[in-house]
Design a protein around this motif. Structure first.
Motif, short mmCIF file in Angstrom:
data_model
loop_
_atom_site.label_atom_id
_atom_site.label_comp_id
_atom_site.label_asym_id
_atom_site.label_seq_id
_atom_site.Cartn_x
_atom_site.Cartn_y
_atom_site.Cartn_z
N VAL A 310 0.85 -1.19 0.00
CA VAL A 310 0.00 0.00 0.00
C VAL A 310 0.88 1.23 0.00
CG1 VAL A 310 -1.81 1.25 1.24
CG2 VAL A 310 -1.74 -1.26 1.32
N GLU A 311 0.55 2.21 -0.83
CA GLU A 311 1.33 3.43 -0.93
C GLU A 311 0.46 4.63 -0.61
OE1 GLU A 311 2.93 3.35 -4.85
OE2 GLU A 311 4.54 1.97 -4.32
N PRO A 312 1.05 5.74 -0.20
CA PRO A 312 0.24 6.93 0.12
C PRO A 312 -0.44 7.49 -1.11
CG PRO A 312 2.58 7.47 0.13
CD PRO A 312 2.49 5.98 0.00
N GLY A 313 -1.60 8.06 -0.89
CA GLY A 313 -2.32 8.70 -1.99
C GLY A 313 -1.77 10.07 -2.30
N GLU A 314 -2.28 10.68 -3.34
CA GLU A 314 -1.77 11.97 -3.78
C GLU A 314 -1.96 13.05 -2.73
OE1 GLU A 314 -3.59 12.85 -7.50
OE2 GLU A 314 -2.61 11.20 -8.58
N ASP A 315 -3.08 13.00 -2.00
CA ASP A 315 -3.33 14.02 -0.97
C ASP A 315 -2.28 13.96 0.13
OD1 ASP A 315 -5.52 14.84 -2.39
OD2 ASP A 315 -7.00 13.83 -1.12
N GLU A 316 -1.92 12.74 0.57
CA GLU A 316 -0.93 12.62 1.63
C GLU A 316 0.44 13.07 1.16
OE1 GLU A 316 0.95 9.46 4.89
OE2 GLU A 316 -0.66 8.79 3.53
N VAL A 317 0.81 12.72 -0.06
CA VAL A 317 2.10 13.13 -0.59
C VAL A 317 2.17 14.65 -0.73
CG1 VAL A 317 3.64 13.01 -2.58
CG2 VAL A 317 2.50 10.95 -1.77
N ALA A 318 1.05 15.27 -1.13
CA ALA A 318 1.01 16.72 -1.26
C ALA A 318 1.18 17.39 0.10
CB ALA A 318 -0.29 17.16 -1.91
N ALA A 319 0.56 16.80 1.13
CA ALA A 319 0.63 17.37 2.48
C ALA A 319 1.96 17.06 3.15
CB ALA A 319 -0.52 16.83 3.34
N ASN A 320 2.57 15.92 2.80
CA ASN A 320 3.82 15.49 3.41
C ASN A 320 4.71 14.87 2.35
OD1 ASN A 320 5.87 14.60 5.10
ND2 ASN A 320 4.71 12.86 5.89
N PRO A 321 5.49 15.69 1.63
CA PRO A 321 6.32 15.18 0.53
C PRO A 321 7.26 14.06 0.96
CG PRO A 321 6.26 17.57 0.48
CD PRO A 321 5.61 17.16 1.76
N ARG A 322 7.63 14.01 2.23
CA ARG A 322 8.54 12.98 2.71
C ARG A 322 7.88 11.60 2.74
NH1 ARG A 322 11.79 16.28 7.51
NH2 ARG A 322 13.08 17.47 6.08
N ALA A 323 6.59 11.54 2.45
CA ALA A 323 5.89 10.26 2.42
C ALA A 323 5.92 9.62 1.03
CB ALA A 323 4.43 10.44 2.86
N ARG A 324 6.45 10.30 0.06
CA ARG A 324 6.24 9.88 -1.33
C ARG A 324 6.80 8.52 -1.66
NH1 ARG A 324 10.77 10.20 -4.50
NH2 ARG A 324 12.46 11.55 -3.79
N SER A 325 7.83 8.06 -0.95
CA SER A 325 8.46 6.78 -1.28
C SER A 325 8.03 5.64 -0.37
CB SER A 325 9.98 6.93 -1.24
OG SER A 325 10.40 7.40 0.03
N ALA A 326 7.02 5.88 0.47
CA ALA A 326 6.63 4.87 1.46
C ALA A 326 5.84 3.72 0.84
CB ALA A 326 5.79 5.51 2.56
N ARG A 327 5.99 2.55 1.44
CA ARG A 327 5.18 1.38 1.07
C ARG A 327 4.89 0.55 2.32
NH1 ARG A 327 7.20 -1.75 -3.87
NH2 ARG A 327 5.84 -0.29 -4.95
N LEU A 328 3.63 0.22 2.50
CA LEU A 328 3.19 -0.57 3.65
C LEU A 328 2.92 -1.99 3.21
CD1 LEU A 328 0.51 0.45 6.27
CD2 LEU A 328 0.36 -1.75 5.12
N ARG A 329 3.45 -2.94 3.97
CA ARG A 329 3.14 -4.36 3.77
C ARG A 329 2.70 -4.93 5.11
NH1 ARG A 329 4.84 -6.02 -1.25
NH2 ARG A 329 6.49 -4.76 -2.21
N TRP A 330 1.72 -5.84 5.07
CA TRP A 330 1.26 -6.40 6.34
C TRP A 330 0.72 -7.81 6.15
CZ3 TRP A 330 -4.04 -6.87 8.29
CH2 TRP A 330 -5.02 -6.55 7.34
N ALA A 331 0.70 -8.52 7.26
CA ALA A 331 0.25 -9.91 7.25
C ALA A 331 -0.26 -10.28 8.64
CB ALA A 331 1.40 -10.84 6.83
N VAL A 332 -1.03 -11.37 8.70
CA VAL A 332 -1.63 -11.83 9.95
C VAL A 332 -1.01 -13.17 10.33
CG1 VAL A 332 -3.78 -12.53 11.07
CG2 VAL A 332 -3.79 -10.62 9.44
N ARG A 333 -0.66 -13.29 11.59
CA ARG A 333 -0.01 -14.50 12.12
C ARG A 333 -0.99 -15.66 12.15
NH1 ARG A 333 2.90 -18.20 13.25
NH2 ARG A 333 4.54 -18.26 14.83
N THR A 334 -0.52 -16.81 11.68
CA THR A 334 -1.30 -18.05 11.78
C THR A 334 -0.96 -18.75 13.09
OG1 THR A 334 0.36 -19.47 10.75
CG2 THR A 334 -1.11 -18.25 9.27
#
Length: 340
Positions: A310-334
């Motif tokens: 998941v990456e930040p949307g255009e609104d977040e990048v516009a409000a916080n340019p330092r977020a532009r290269s972020a990527r979120l990954r997540w998983a649930v423990r079995t």
């Protein structure tokens, strides 16, 4: 979760965290939690649950988790200034927020130290914070002259130690491996030559040398020292090794149904996280030198929830340019036993 996808790939320097450059009104930016809404959606805090914020920083994620539900958070940071600055937040959530000055790779010891043996969630926000970049005395920034330090903790090898004492080939290997700097050997040769006259003590010295070697076009938003500074920071703090150990520790600590959420900011980190979650969820991923191959497992330890990230949307990048290269990954423990 809604995600924004890129049209192409970016090199490691384009995915550095955070983006260095002028701040609004030419002043420093306090750290703004990146992808905060998406992080909370993934963690989904519940009453009585226990979470580790492995990169406490200014406490943005920890505060949001504690406000979302009557739960408990253990905040970890190896930066003593981050822990020292958390008094107000600790008071506001008395009894629910606990803090430890420790690297997140040692989260098991920290959790066991307060009597926690099973967690509902772990969140990691990787890399250097905006606060660290904006404090010139920390030596992380090529935009603000300061001591050539780059240590996240108050001990250990500094960036100055590396550039002033390592041999040319060793410096070149660091710049290439951790920064993917194509002209690493030319930079290393210049460092070794110049340090014969005077040791490197300031970030400005090193940044100027790299600009001299690589050239810098006026108006180019990417400083030529970007890759080299990132490489030295990653090496000095063993950030990729820390990440590998932290992912394995989270696997051991999370209870069935526990959520692991990681926000990365450049390709080296993201590759490690992607491969770890792919392997642990029974998927195949491209080999990485940093994560041991767990082989074919018939009992995945994680259920991967978003294969592409998941990456930040255009609104977040516009409000916080330092977020532009972020990527979120997540998983649930079995409920499978940990593999490491």
């Amino acid at each position: 979760m809604k995600r924004r996808r890129r049209g192409g790939t970016r090199d490691v320097a384009d995915r550095g965290r955070p983006v260095e450059g002028p701040s609004p009104d030419s002043g420093p930016i306090r750290h703004i939690p990146v992808l905060l809404r998406e992080v909370l959606e993934a963690l989904h805090p519940g009453v009585g649950e226990r979470f580790i914020d492995g990169t406490f920083g200014a406490g943005g994620y920890a505060r949001a988790i504690l406000e979302a539900a009557h739960c408990d958070v253990l905040g970890l940071d190896r930066d003593p200034t981050a822990i020292a600055g958390a008094c107000a937040l600790e008071t506001a959530f008395a009894g629910r927020l606990k803090l430890a000055e420790t690297p997140f790779s040692e989260m098991e010891d920290a959790a066991h130290g307060i009597g926690w043996d099973a967690l509902d969630g772990v969140v990691l926000d990787l890399g250097v914070s905006s606060m660290q970049l904006d404090e010139a005395e920390r030596g992380f920034s090529f935009m603000r002259d300061g001591p050539l330090d780059m240590r996240m903790s108050s001990s250990g090898l500094s960036a100055a130690d590396v550039v002033n004492t390592y041999e040319k080939d060793a410096i070149a290997d660091i710049l290439y491996t951790f920064g993917e700097e194509r002209r690493s050997r030319a930079i290393a040769a210049a460092i070794v030559k110049d340090r014969e006259t005077a040791p490197f003590e300031r970030t400005g010295q090193l940044a100027a040398l790299i600009a001299r070697v690589l050239g810098h076009k006026p108006g180019d938003p990417k400083h030529p020292a970007t890759r080299s500074f990132q490489a030295l920071r990653l090496y000095v703090n063993d950030e990729l090794g820390e990440l590998t150990r932290a992912l394995e520790a989270a696997e051991r600590l999370l209870k069935p149904g526990g959520r692991l959420v990681v926000v990365s900011f450049h390709s080296l980190e993201d590759r490690i996280v992607k491969r770890f979650l792919a392997e642990r969820s029974g998927k195949r991923a491209k080999a990485s030198r940093y994560i041991p191959d767990a082989g074919d497992s018939t009992a995945p330890t994680f259920e991967l929830r978003d294969r592409h990230g998941v990456e930040p949307g255009e609104d977040e990048v516009a409000a916080n340019p330092r977020a532009r290269s972020a990527r979120l990954r997540w998983a649930v423990r079995t409920d499978a036993p940990p593999l490491a």
